[in-house]
Scaffold this active site. Sequence first.
Site, PDB file in Angstrom:
ATOM      1  N   SER A  93       0.860  -1.195   0.000  1.00  0.00           N
ATOM      2  CA  SER A  93       0.000   0.000   0.000  1.00  0.00           C
ATOM      3  C   SER A  93       0.890   1.237   0.000  1.00  0.00           C
ATOM      4  CB  SER A  93      -0.866   0.001   1.266  1.00  0.00           C
ATOM      5  OG  SER A  93      -1.509   1.253   1.415  1.00  0.00           O
TER       6      SER A  93
ATOM      7  N   TYR B 297      -1.496  -1.282  10.325  1.00  0.00           N
ATOM      8  CA  TYR B 297      -1.592  -1.475   8.872  1.00  0.00           C
ATOM      9  C   TYR B 297      -0.281  -1.067   8.195  1.00  0.00           C
ATOM     10  CZ  TYR B 297      -3.662  -1.142   4.144  1.00  0.00           C
ATOM     11  OH  TYR B 297      -3.960  -1.287   2.802  1.00  0.00           O
TER      12      TYR B 297
HETATM   13  P1  NAD Z   1     -11.467  -6.044   0.073  1.00  0.00           P
HETATM   14  O1  NAD Z   1     -11.877  -6.001   1.496  1.00  0.00           O
HETATM   15  O2  NAD Z   1     -12.381  -5.560  -0.988  1.00  0.00           O
HETATM   16  O3  NAD Z   1     -11.038  -7.530  -0.285  1.00  0.00           O
HETATM   17  C1  NAD Z   1     -10.150  -8.223   0.548  1.00  0.00           C
HETATM   18  C2  NAD Z   1     -10.526  -9.688   0.515  1.00  0.00           C
HETATM   19  O4  NAD Z   1      -9.584 -10.373   1.340  1.00  0.00           O
HETATM   20  C3  NAD Z   1     -11.925  -9.955   1.134  1.00  0.00           C
HETATM   21  O5  NAD Z   1     -12.672 -10.785   0.276  1.00  0.00           O
HETATM   22  C4  NAD Z   1     -11.615 -10.633   2.460  1.00  0.00           C
HETATM   23  O6  NAD Z   1     -12.579 -11.595   2.819  1.00  0.00           O
HETATM   24  C5  NAD Z   1     -10.271 -11.279   2.162  1.00  0.00           C
HETATM   25  N1  NAD Z   1      -9.482 -11.506   3.383  1.00  0.00           N
HETATM   26  C6  NAD Z   1      -9.193 -10.637   4.364  1.00  0.00           C
HETATM   27  N2  NAD Z   1      -8.465 -11.242   5.317  1.00  0.00           N
HETATM   28  C7  NAD Z   1      -8.266 -12.527   4.890  1.00  0.00           C
HETATM   29  C8  NAD Z   1      -7.602 -13.643   5.434  1.00  0.00           C
HETATM   30  N3  NAD Z   1      -6.978 -13.585   6.618  1.00  0.00           N
HETATM   31  N4  NAD Z   1      -7.602 -14.792   4.723  1.00  0.00           N
HETATM   32  C9  NAD Z   1      -8.228 -14.872   3.527  1.00  0.00           C
HETATM   33  N5  NAD Z   1      -8.902 -13.858   2.984  1.00  0.00           N
HETATM   34  C10 NAD Z   1      -8.908 -12.688   3.653  1.00  0.00           C
HETATM   35  O7  NAD Z   1     -10.083  -5.261   0.023  1.00  0.00           O
HETATM   36  P2  NAD Z   1      -9.295  -4.587  -1.198  1.00  0.00           P
HETATM   37  O8  NAD Z   1      -9.504  -3.127  -1.086  1.00  0.00           O
HETATM   38  O9  NAD Z   1      -9.557  -5.277  -2.454  1.00  0.00           O
HETATM   39  O10 NAD Z   1      -7.811  -4.859  -0.712  1.00  0.00           O
HETATM   40  C11 NAD Z   1      -7.019  -5.922  -1.209  1.00  0.00           C
HETATM   41  C12 NAD Z   1      -5.587  -5.669  -0.781  1.00  0.00           C
HETATM   42  O11 NAD Z   1      -5.159  -4.418  -1.323  1.00  0.00           O
HETATM   43  C13 NAD Z   1      -5.417  -5.574   0.734  1.00  0.00           C
HETATM   44  O12 NAD Z   1      -4.192  -6.151   1.089  1.00  0.00           O
HETATM   45  C14 NAD Z   1      -5.382  -4.077   0.975  1.00  0.00           C
HETATM   46  O13 NAD Z   1      -4.693  -3.747   2.148  1.00  0.00           O
HETATM   47  C15 NAD Z   1      -4.670  -3.604  -0.275  1.00  0.00           C
HETATM   48  N6  NAD Z   1      -4.896  -2.196  -0.596  1.00  0.00           N
HETATM   49  C16 NAD Z   1      -6.158  -1.747  -0.900  1.00  0.00           C
HETATM   50  C17 NAD Z   1      -6.335  -0.391  -1.188  1.00  0.00           C
HETATM   51  C18 NAD Z   1      -7.681   0.180  -1.551  1.00  0.00           C
HETATM   52  O14 NAD Z   1      -7.806   1.425  -1.614  1.00  0.00           O
HETATM   53  N7  NAD Z   1      -8.707  -0.628  -1.793  1.00  0.00           N
HETATM   54  C19 NAD Z   1      -5.245   0.476  -1.149  1.00  0.00           C
HETATM   55  C20 NAD Z   1      -3.983  -0.018  -0.834  1.00  0.00           C
HETATM   56  C21 NAD Z   1      -3.825  -1.362  -0.558  1.00  0.00           C
END
Ligand code: NAD
Length: 258
Positions: free
Chosen positions: A144, A157
């Site tokens: 991130s 985080y």
């Molecule tokens: P999201 O919540 O839409 O999807 C995340 C998925 O991961 C969910 O389906 C959840 O059930 C699953 N999950 C969470 N913990 C888990 C575990 N312990 N085991 C198995 N599955 C698990 O999130 P997103 O926004 O798509 O984020 C995906 C990744 O991208 C994450 O690592 C997040 O930190 C990172 N990220 C997201 C953003 C953003 O703005 N959306 C920005 C920077 C980084």
Amino acid sequence: MTTPLAIITGGAQGIGLATVELLLQEGWRVAALDRDPEAVAELDEAYPEAPLLAMVVDVSDELQVKEAFQHLLAWQQENHKTTGLDLLVNNAGIADPECGPIEHLSLTDWRRWQESHLTGAFLCTRAAVPGLRERHGAIVNIASTRALQSEPHCESYAAAKGGLLSMTHALAISLGPEIRVNAICPGWIETGPWQKSRTRTAPEPRDIDRTQHPVGRIGEPSDVAATIQFLASDRAGFITGQQITVDGGMTRKMIYAD
Ligand code: NAD
């Protein structure tokens, strides 16, 4: 040519789901590991004919990860008469960065972020390495921009994501030349439309949300998925140990107050 196989953790919603869908369109075989049973069931139902194995797995649980990889190997051998792995995307984790003021952050909560992002990536990487070695595959860790800069109250985080970046370059050195390892630092990615049906939301961006990005818009899961696809491809064959920021230029902008 052998059909490539990818494992996407957190693959049932958000960025993970967009990546699963892109890779299926591009002819990959895909295993999606996600701890949300409802989201996994919806993914499974959406692709009845696709070469997709959707599994309910908490990636921070050692036994569940071990069993998932055993199940995947059996699926590969029985249905596709192959072994090996071309791509692991360590994407799962608690996507909400806010853990509250440090004085009130419990050890249990601190560990929730570390376990889902960092321990999960460790356990899945350990299990995936033999298969990745066999096919000279790639790992992409989803970190991130919050590994690099912060708003208040995001310590757990930020630490987990910073750990992922360090693990990325350490793994690149340990696992080369057979396996390339890179990280992506997404910025603001709107995932509302990519949630399971019960929690899905339509984005309602304000003008300021768009215009504060140098590219003039908020990110979409497909922006990250496309970068993952590139890093997994032979076109990225000379790239390892790197982190690529996908944030519409936000972390390049000066933010001095007027
Ligand atoms: P999201 O919540 O839409 O999807 C995340 C998925 O991961 C969910 O389906 C959840 O059930 C699953 N999950 C969470 N913990 C888990 C575990 N312990 N085991 C198995 N599955 C698990 O999130 P997103 O926004 O798509 O984020 C995906 C990744 O991208 C994450 O690592 C997040 O930190 C990172 N990220 C997201 C953003 C953003 O703005 N959306 C920005 C920077 C980084």
